[in-house]
Motif scaffolding. Structure first.
Motif, PDB file in Angstrom:
ATOM      1  N   SER A 292       0.829  -1.194   0.000  1.00 13.27           N
ATOM      2  CA  SER A 292       0.000   0.000   0.000  1.00 13.27           C
ATOM      3  C   SER A 292       0.869   1.251   0.000  1.00 13.27           C
ATOM      4  O   SER A 292       2.010   1.238   0.491  1.00 13.27           O
ATOM      5  CB  SER A 292      -0.927   0.033   1.216  1.00 13.27           C
ATOM      6  OG  SER A 292      -1.824   1.132   1.136  1.00 13.27           O
ATOM      7  N   PHE A 293       0.308   2.314  -0.557  1.00  9.57           N
ATOM      8  CA  PHE A 293       0.924   3.635  -0.450  1.00  9.57           C
ATOM      9  C   PHE A 293       0.613   4.269   0.903  1.00  9.57           C
ATOM     10  O   PHE A 293       1.192   5.286   1.260  1.00  9.57           O
ATOM     11  CB  PHE A 293       0.388   4.563  -1.545  1.00  9.57           C
ATOM     12  CG  PHE A 293       0.933   4.293  -2.925  1.00  9.57           C
ATOM     13  CD1 PHE A 293       2.220   4.671  -3.261  1.00  9.57           C
ATOM     14  CD2 PHE A 293       0.144   3.682  -3.883  1.00  9.57           C
ATOM     15  CE1 PHE A 293       2.720   4.441  -4.529  1.00  9.57           C
ATOM     16  CE2 PHE A 293       0.637   3.444  -5.159  1.00  9.57           C
ATOM     17  CZ  PHE A 293       1.933   3.826  -5.485  1.00  9.57           C
ATOM     18  N   CYS A 294      -0.327   3.697   1.636  1.00  8.33           N
ATOM     19  CA  CYS A 294      -0.834   4.306   2.871  1.00  8.33           C
ATOM     20  C   CYS A 294      -0.291   3.595   4.100  1.00  8.33           C
ATOM     21  O   CYS A 294      -0.484   2.380   4.268  1.00  8.33           O
ATOM     22  CB  CYS A 294      -2.351   4.267   2.886  1.00  8.33           C
ATOM     23  SG  CYS A 294      -3.119   5.171   1.526  1.00  8.33           S
ATOM     24  N   GLU A 295       0.361   4.341   4.972  1.00 10.52           N
ATOM     25  CA  GLU A 295       0.921   3.745   6.185  1.00 10.52           C
ATOM     26  C   GLU A 295      -0.166   3.119   7.050  1.00 10.52           C
ATOM     27  O   GLU A 295       0.046   2.072   7.673  1.00 10.52           O
ATOM     28  CB  GLU A 295       1.691   4.785   6.993  1.00 10.52           C
ATOM     29  CG  GLU A 295       2.316   4.182   8.235  1.00 10.52           C
ATOM     30  CD  GLU A 295       3.139   5.162   9.058  1.00 10.52           C
ATOM     31  OE1 GLU A 295       3.476   4.797  10.207  1.00 10.52           O
ATOM     32  OE2 GLU A 295       3.434   6.261   8.561  1.00 10.52           O
ATOM     33  N   GLY A 296      -1.329   3.736   7.093  1.00  7.51           N
ATOM     34  CA  GLY A 296      -2.411   3.182   7.902  1.00  7.51           C
ATOM     35  C   GLY A 296      -2.789   1.773   7.491  1.00  7.51           C
ATOM     36  O   GLY A 296      -3.110   0.928   8.331  1.00  7.51           O
ATOM     37  N   ALA A 297      -2.737   1.502   6.189  1.00  5.54           N
ATOM     38  CA  ALA A 297      -3.054   0.156   5.696  1.00  5.54           C
ATOM     39  C   ALA A 297      -2.010  -0.845   6.162  1.00  5.54           C
ATOM     40  O   ALA A 297      -2.345  -1.967   6.579  1.00  5.54           O
ATOM     41  CB  ALA A 297      -3.130   0.168   4.174  1.00  5.54           C
ATOM     42  N   LEU A 298      -0.739  -0.476   6.081  1.00  8.28           N
ATOM     43  CA  LEU A 298       0.326  -1.381   6.521  1.00  8.28           C
ATOM     44  C   LEU A 298       0.253  -1.620   8.023  1.00  8.28           C
ATOM     45  O   LEU A 298       0.494  -2.735   8.498  1.00  8.28           O
ATOM     46  CB  LEU A 298       1.689  -0.795   6.142  1.00  8.28           C
ATOM     47  CG  LEU A 298       1.942  -0.655   4.637  1.00  8.28           C
ATOM     48  CD1 LEU A 298       3.253   0.078   4.386  1.00  8.28           C
ATOM     49  CD2 LEU A 298       1.954  -2.017   3.954  1.00  8.28           C
ATOM     50  N   ALA A 299      -0.097  -0.579   8.775  1.00 11.48           N
ATOM     51  CA  ALA A 299      -0.249  -0.741  10.225  1.00 11.48           C
ATOM     52  C   ALA A 299      -1.368  -1.732  10.538  1.00 11.48           C
ATOM     53  O   ALA A 299      -1.241  -2.570  11.439  1.00 11.48           O
ATOM     54  CB  ALA A 299      -0.544   0.616  10.871  1.00 11.48           C
ATOM     55  N   ALA A 300      -2.458  -1.654   9.783  1.00 10.80           N
ATOM     56  CA  ALA A 300      -3.572  -2.576  10.000  1.00 10.80           C
ATOM     57  C   ALA A 300      -3.185  -4.006   9.632  1.00 10.80           C
ATOM     58  O   ALA A 300      -3.529  -4.959  10.340  1.00 10.80           O
ATOM     59  CB  ALA A 300      -4.783  -2.127   9.182  1.00 10.80           C
TER      60      ALA A 300
ATOM     61  N   ALA B 205       4.591  -7.936   3.802  1.00 12.89           N
ATOM     62  CA  ALA B 205       4.089  -6.593   3.518  1.00 12.89           C
ATOM     63  C   ALA B 205       5.138  -5.786   2.762  1.00 12.89           C
ATOM     64  O   ALA B 205       6.343  -6.034   2.879  1.00 12.89           O
ATOM     65  CB  ALA B 205       3.706  -5.879   4.815  1.00 12.89           C
ATOM     66  N   ALA B 206       4.656  -4.827   1.986  1.00  8.14           N
ATOM     67  CA  ALA B 206       5.551  -3.956   1.216  1.00  8.14           C
ATOM     68  C   ALA B 206       4.999  -2.545   1.223  1.00  8.14           C
ATOM     69  O   ALA B 206       3.780  -2.346   1.090  1.00  8.14           O
ATOM     70  CB  ALA B 206       5.683  -4.451  -0.218  1.00  8.14           C
ATOM     71  N   THR B 207       5.885  -1.585   1.368  1.00  6.45           N
ATOM     72  CA  THR B 207       5.467  -0.198   1.226  1.00  6.45           C
ATOM     73  C   THR B 207       5.658   0.246  -0.214  1.00  6.45           C
ATOM     74  O   THR B 207       6.696  -0.023  -0.828  1.00  6.45           O
ATOM     75  CB  THR B 207       6.244   0.729   2.186  1.00  6.45           C
ATOM     76  OG1 THR B 207       5.777   2.059   2.049  1.00  6.45           O
ATOM     77  CG2 THR B 207       7.727   0.690   1.922  1.00  6.45           C
ATOM     78  N   LEU B 208       4.631   0.856  -0.772  1.00  6.62           N
ATOM     79  CA  LEU B 208       4.705   1.431  -2.109  1.00  6.62           C
ATOM     80  C   LEU B 208       5.203   2.863  -1.986  1.00  6.62           C
ATOM     81  O   LEU B 208       4.710   3.638  -1.157  1.00  6.62           O
ATOM     82  CB  LEU B 208       3.333   1.409  -2.777  1.00  6.62           C
ATOM     83  CG  LEU B 208       2.965   0.119  -3.519  1.00  6.62           C
ATOM     84  CD1 LEU B 208       1.451  -0.030  -3.617  1.00  6.62           C
ATOM     85  CD2 LEU B 208       3.590   0.111  -4.899  1.00  6.62           C
TER      86      LEU B 208
END
Length: 277
Positions: free
Chosen positions: A160-168, A178-181
């Motif tokens: 995801s581009f969104c940190e909130g999504a990765l946190a969830a 997981a990967a950060t975009l």
């Protein structure tokens, strides 16, 4: 030289109607395809569906994305299933339907595109106070996505581009990779990857230092050499680097030669003539 894996962008969107089951089945059948990259967001009822744009009335090269209009998350599942994608018989599938149609031998990169709202924080590292709030925003949708993925026994990578999504994701399903975009801030991308100990990082193609691609503007990055060698930094930390999006063999060749681990591609066969093979 290691050969990068090939990740089919929306099911090789250059040759098939993107994010449809037909595209996925065709892409999964190609020997070179290691993973399918797809985008998910909720229908009005909260069911995860596979589509990139937040609006149904987007366009691709002058062609309507679908024959419907409106926001995806305000559209009923019944209406979404009745749409046609890019003038074909392909429809907007649920994530469950999509996964049921493909073999478990192919991996799936699930991009968490949107939880059903317009006020997203894209590409920004969040403060401690904001982090918890944004995780709560994403949690109900991520729970539905993880539930839909439970029946599929193949490999998953959530991005995801969104940190909130990765946190969830890290809170709900820590066993999944997981990967950060990364968008226009390479240092921010690395910071978020470190914060969640992401297994991978996904920068745009013109972020890779030492390639001719840095002389092009793309995905929020202007042309010019990069101050940060994101490939070197990520590899030093043990993270996989999957780059988006290759649209021709020349881009693929440069990225492969640079030593990236995976290339998200719009077309099959881009690496057929690569010297890395």
């Amino acid at each position: 030289m290691a050969v990068p894996i090939v990740i089919a962008h929306r099911g090789y969107a250059g040759v098939a109607p993107e994010n449809t089951i037909g595209a996925a089945v065709r892409a999964a059948a190609a020997d070179e395809t290691a993973m399918l990259e797809i985008d998910v967001q909720p229908a009005a009822c909260g069911t995860p569906v596979v589509i990139h744009d937040v609006r149904l009335d987007g366009s691709r090269d002058g062609r309507p994305l679908t024959d419907a209009s409106g926001l995806v998350w305000e559209t009923s599942l019944e209406d979404l299933r009745a749409t046609r994608v890019l003038g074909t018989e392909g429809t907007v599938p649920t994530l469950t339907e999509f996964l049921a149609a493909i073999p478990e031998t192919v991996g799936v990169n699930v991009e968490l595109k949107n939880p059903g709202r317009s006020d997203l924080r894209v590409g920004d590292p969040l403060s401690n106070g904001e982090r918890a709030k944004r995780r709560e925003v994403w949690t109900p949708f991520v729970e539905r996505v993880v539930e839909a993925c439970a029946a599929f026994d193949g490999e998953f990578l959530f991005s995801s581009f969104c940190e909130g999504a990765l946190a969830a994701v890290r809170e709900i399903a820590p066993a999944y990779a997981a990967a950060t975009l990364v968008w226009d801030d390479l240092e921010a991308g690395l910071e978020i990857a470190r914060r969640y100990d992401c297994e991978a990082i996904h920068p745009p193609r013109n972020a890779i230092a030492g390639t001719g691609l840095v002389e092009t503007s793309y995905a929020g990055l202007s042309e010019g050499e990069r101050e940060i060698d994101i490939l070197e930094a990520a590899h030093a930390e043990g993270r996989t680097v999957n780059v988006w999006t290759a649209t021709n063999w020349h881009q693929f060749e440069q990225l492969a030669a640079a030593g990236v681990d995976g290339i998200i591609a719009d077309y099959p066969g881009l690496g057929a003539g690569s010297s890395a093979r």
